[in-house]
Design an enzyme around this catalytic site. Structure first.
Site, PDB file in Angstrom:
ATOM      1  N   GLN A 296      -4.511  -1.540   9.829  1.00  0.00           N
ATOM      2  CA  GLN A 296      -4.268  -2.854   9.222  1.00  0.00           C
ATOM      3  C   GLN A 296      -4.831  -3.947  10.141  1.00  0.00           C
ATOM      4  O   GLN A 296      -4.450  -4.054  11.299  1.00  0.00           O
ATOM      5  CB  GLN A 296      -2.760  -3.053   9.008  1.00  0.00           C
ATOM      6  CG  GLN A 296      -2.395  -4.318   8.267  1.00  0.00           C
ATOM      7  CD  GLN A 296      -2.934  -4.346   6.837  1.00  0.00           C
ATOM      8  OE1 GLN A 296      -2.933  -3.346   6.134  1.00  0.00           O
ATOM      9  NE2 GLN A 296      -3.424  -5.497   6.416  1.00  0.00           N
TER      10      GLN A 296
ATOM     11  N   LYS B 160       0.837  -1.204   0.000  1.00  0.00           N
ATOM     12  CA  LYS B 160       0.000   0.000   0.000  1.00  0.00           C
ATOM     13  C   LYS B 160       0.876   1.259   0.000  1.00  0.00           C
ATOM     14  O   LYS B 160       0.592   2.217  -0.724  1.00  0.00           O
ATOM     15  CB  LYS B 160      -0.950  -0.013   1.200  1.00  0.00           C
ATOM     16  CG  LYS B 160      -2.070  -1.047   1.071  1.00  0.00           C
ATOM     17  CD  LYS B 160      -2.842  -1.224   2.373  1.00  0.00           C
ATOM     18  CE  LYS B 160      -3.739  -2.467   2.310  1.00  0.00           C
ATOM     19  NZ  LYS B 160      -4.294  -2.830   3.638  1.00  0.00           N
TER      20      LYS B 160
ATOM     21  N   ASP C 280     -10.938   2.430   4.454  1.00  0.00           N
ATOM     22  CA  ASP C 280     -11.312   1.016   4.356  1.00  0.00           C
ATOM     23  C   ASP C 280     -12.829   0.843   4.279  1.00  0.00           C
ATOM     24  O   ASP C 280     -13.325  -0.188   3.828  1.00  0.00           O
ATOM     25  CB  ASP C 280     -10.785   0.241   5.577  1.00  0.00           C
ATOM     26  CG  ASP C 280      -9.530  -0.557   5.251  1.00  0.00           C
ATOM     27  OD1 ASP C 280      -9.282  -0.822   4.060  1.00  0.00           O
ATOM     28  OD2 ASP C 280      -8.809  -0.906   6.196  1.00  0.00           O
TER      29      ASP C 280
END
Lengths: 294, 294
Positions: free
Chosen positions: B97, B53, B120
């Site tokens: 994460q 990422k 997200d």
């Protein structure tokens, strides 16, 4: 065919809520469960629903209060009032009667009710908790909750069954499908963009059908297979000159033909409707018990 | 059969994001889109994803910052840090994460990210907006968003089609099914409680299949009908002595047999995976544009 008698089941549940409140009060006389209903404007249908809910509250020993605003009330005033009610520890449930007048953002108002007092279960936080697999909602919207209660009461197996939910509203179809899926059913939602072929195909393979589209004869005997369980959420008025009002309440389902093929079926009226009303009481009493930590 | 080349589509999209940032910077040199990734502990798979990422961010002109905590970090400390990041106007996206160590409540942490910075899309408010018919989510979780983008890129019609989503996770299956339904598909989710008969029945009638269960050969050619569109979200590792690592990445779908029957199919690797990564950038850049009001 077995008739799923929502009226009888709701009466039974209402009585058990009444008994429970009576029992709690015996040991905790300060237990005063209270619901506040917020109504904006004077829609006759809304006034009828509000009256029914207040009457039900009274019957079981819940204090019901109606806060009425005229239809020109400002959005900010309404939000401020809801914040006051959120902070008022004597109030355990807040119910904003929908629909609201066009100048008011329903989503904003619904989300201004604190999650723990949201007895309708429409706030974003409750909706997210219904949707997410990992979460448990504090409140389940009353109609889907009432339907689950009826299915359980009638010992209808849900896990492993093929379910079709007709309609995808935020109030009924959407949460209903998700709740049945969480209980292990394999669920298809059919909706306004489903083709006639899709409708026919999925209905004809369903073990359980929940119809909440608001169209007369949306489900007929030709659509379903023998032994199906049918829950009819529709509330449609059709002209009927034999009635004083000139109309009669019918569901989405062609009851007369379907009752021959279904193993269990709810009537309209007397099916889902009374269950929805009693679930307001159930959500309220659960909220009050949480508040008092009983 | 057409291969849906996620790698190529994602490269194209990445380039267009890069071009867009370049263009905006020409007229607004102060435009500095920034993503902060929060990683707790040292899971090797998490570290790999984080590295990918950050590399992608750099390639397109997004500042990427990694905030690493050791796996013993307290929940409160993490929440406080997230609140600081929420308030930091130089940060446009925050990505925690997952998975987090067992002593930390993932739901709480996920919900501590401000909705507008939740690239997200896992926060309750974004989830509720996906779920509710009346709402438009600010952010769509990256995997379902990437899949929709691929389907549109390949001009796959969604409205009126029969879709089966395999798997009901909060990250993929749940939102994917709802988003396809919002686009007019008639959707069935099959899941761990669906029977083998249900699985066979629904798969064999699907126009579009999205499989996200994490099981090798979950979908085989025998399960599907000719012309089906198959999106394979599975990431499964199987032993392979010809590889240096000793294993090889495969999806949920028996690609070799299904590619003969499908009209379009994604490979693994090179299908959904690269789309998911680029959608982080897409969500971030949308968030940054909102913040700067471009």
């Amino acid at each position: 065919m077995t008739l799923i008698n929502g009226k009888a089941i709701s009466t039974e549940l209402r009585q058990s809520i009444k008994d429970e409140i009576f029992e709690i009060k015996k040991s905790h006389p300060d237990f005063l469960p209270k619901l506040v209903i917020v109504q904006v404007g004077e829609r006759p249908d809304s006034s009828t629903y509000v009256r029914m809910k207040l009457k039900s509250c009274k019957e079981v020993g819940i204090e019901g209060e109606l806060l009425k605003f005229n239809s020109e009330v400002g959005q900010d005033e309404l939000v401020e009032k809801l914040h006051q009610l959120n902070d008022d520890t004597s109030v355990h449930g807040i119910l904003v009667q929908l629909p609201l007048p066009g100048h008011i953002d329903e989503e904003l108002i619904t989300n201004s009710v604190k999650q723990s007092k949201d007895v309708d279960g429409f706030s974003q936080l409750n909706m997210a908790a219904i949707f997410k697999r990992s979460a448990v909602p504090l409140q389940i919207p009353c109609t889907p909750k009432g339907i689950l209660f009826m299915l359980d009461h009638e010992k209808v197996q849900i896990q492993g069954r093929t379910v079709v939910v007709c309609g995808r509203s935020d109030i009924v179809g959407g949460p209903m499908a998700k709740l049945l899926e969480k209980r292990g059913a394999t669920v298809t939602i059919i909706h306004s963009k489903s083709t006639p072929e899709q409708k026919r195909f999925f209905l004809s393979h369903a073990d359980i059908i929940v119809s909440a589209v608001g169209r007369v004869n949306f489900v007929t005997a030709d659509d379903v297979r023998p032994g199906v369980v049918i829950i009819d959420v529709g509330t449609n008025f059709v002209p009927d000159s034999t009635k004083k009002s000139g109309h009669r309440l019918v569901g989405d389902v062609d009851f007369d033909s379907c009752k021959e093929k279904a193993s269990k079926i709810t009537p309209v009226p007397g099916g889902v409707g009374p269950m929805t009303v009693v679930m307001v009481l159930h959500n309220l009493i659960e909220a009050a018990k949480r508040e008092y930590s009983y």
